[in-house]
Design an enzyme around this catalytic site. Sequence first.
Site, PDB file in Angstrom:
ATOM      1  N   ASP A  14      91.232  33.019  55.458  1.00 36.24           N
ATOM      2  CA  ASP A  14      90.504  33.367  54.233  1.00 36.24           C
ATOM      3  C   ASP A  14      89.351  32.380  54.061  1.00 36.24           C
ATOM      4  OD1 ASP A  14      89.804  34.525  51.869  1.00 36.24           O
ATOM      5  OD2 ASP A  14      91.551  33.854  50.736  1.00 36.24           O
ATOM      6  N   ASP A 107      85.764  38.723  53.754  1.00 37.23           N
ATOM      7  CA  ASP A 107      86.022  37.302  53.957  1.00 37.23           C
ATOM      8  C   ASP A 107      87.469  36.938  54.286  1.00 37.23           C
ATOM      9  OD1 ASP A 107      86.902  38.060  51.445  1.00 37.23           O
ATOM     10  OD2 ASP A 107      86.370  36.165  50.492  1.00 37.23           O
ATOM     11  N   GLU A 108      88.300  37.902  54.628  1.00 33.25           N
ATOM     12  CA  GLU A 108      89.671  37.547  54.984  1.00 33.25           C
ATOM     13  C   GLU A 108      90.260  38.567  55.945  1.00 33.25           C
ATOM     14  OE1 GLU A 108      92.782  37.977  52.018  1.00 33.25           O
ATOM     15  OE2 GLU A 108      91.441  39.142  50.729  1.00 33.25           O
TER      16      GLU A 108
END
EC number: 2.7.7.7
Length: 394
Positions: A14, A107-108
């Site tokens: 993350d 983003d993860e």
Amino acid sequence: MTDPSLRCPILHVDMDAFYASVATRDRPDLHDRPVIVGGGSRGVVLSASYAARLHGVRSAMPMTRARRMCPHAVVLAPDFELLGQVSAAVMECFRRVTPLVEALSLDEAFLDVRGAARRLGTPLEIAEQLRATIHDEQGITCSVGVAAVVSVAKLASRRAKPDGVLVVPPEEITSFLHPLDVGELWGVGEKTRAMLHRLGLVTVGDVAHIPLRTLQRAVGAGLGSHLHELAWGTDRRVVTARRGPDEPDRSMGADETFDRDTDDREVVLRELLRLSARVTGRMRVAGVAGRTVTLKLRFADFTTITRSRTLPEGTDVTQEVYRTAVRLYDALGLQRARLRLVGVRVEGLVPRETVQRQLVLGEREHGWSEADRAVDRAARRFGSAAVRPASLLS
């Protein structure tokens, strides 16, 4: 000493405050200042730096409230094109490690690295390599949870923030999970958390030790079984490759909340053009095209409607998406209806190389598609504001 991660093949990676980190990575003057990334005075916080979080600012918080809580914060607008480019580079970094990458958002992602151990080392070593590579290549940091179970890896990455790694071996799962508030469990929202608290189930351990049938009677058979598995770290979810070259995002979109409600058609059309350019720019970065354009409108009373139109063939051309959105808007025949928010989304995305455009007799050899790509090249070299439609100039 044996590496505790050897039996933990699942990584959850993350990015730390992704939007804020990307926005400030080339701004050393902002590195120690509270930064909020969001849109307009009536929009919401998309990301907050850790300095801003110390003042209570959180993602999804109304911007007006965030400004009150941290009046000295620097507020930046998101650069979605740049965010898409950084995200694509990070995902490619993941796929150099393993093809089993399940991206949850920009983003993860989850990674199953059991097939990479012989080549790259233990899961902990792979996690550290990923963190170093992302920092070196993209100038941002990330946190990694390492576990044998997907849901536990997700919680571990949260506990590792910012810029850390946390390994939860199988024998430590219950001691890690059971002291946590039930709201920490992945997928448990505010309403479910409040319901469980009313039942006296405050910690994950409380949920784990209540008889399963009692829990099912209280919250329902399906949810009860799911919560029981999460509380013991026995959920059987596996990492499934998603958003790879053969399975791109199904849709991409963007919306914007106006500073003031408006019924001005020209203002609305300018925003539709801006949003169309933002979405198609991200699509070109991802190498995808789509056929269905969806217009989203939210009125002053918060009533929200959507209208869609499917094109004959897929496109990633800004003008084609924009023209379709304008037709959808004009077809509604709004009479002085005041709008709070507009949005544009392109759905049914497929790899761009699979789209065969039908040639039209008399059509120019070079058109809007080539113009878009020229703008993309200029933006990569000189910044996202280097070239823009004349109607969007201040």
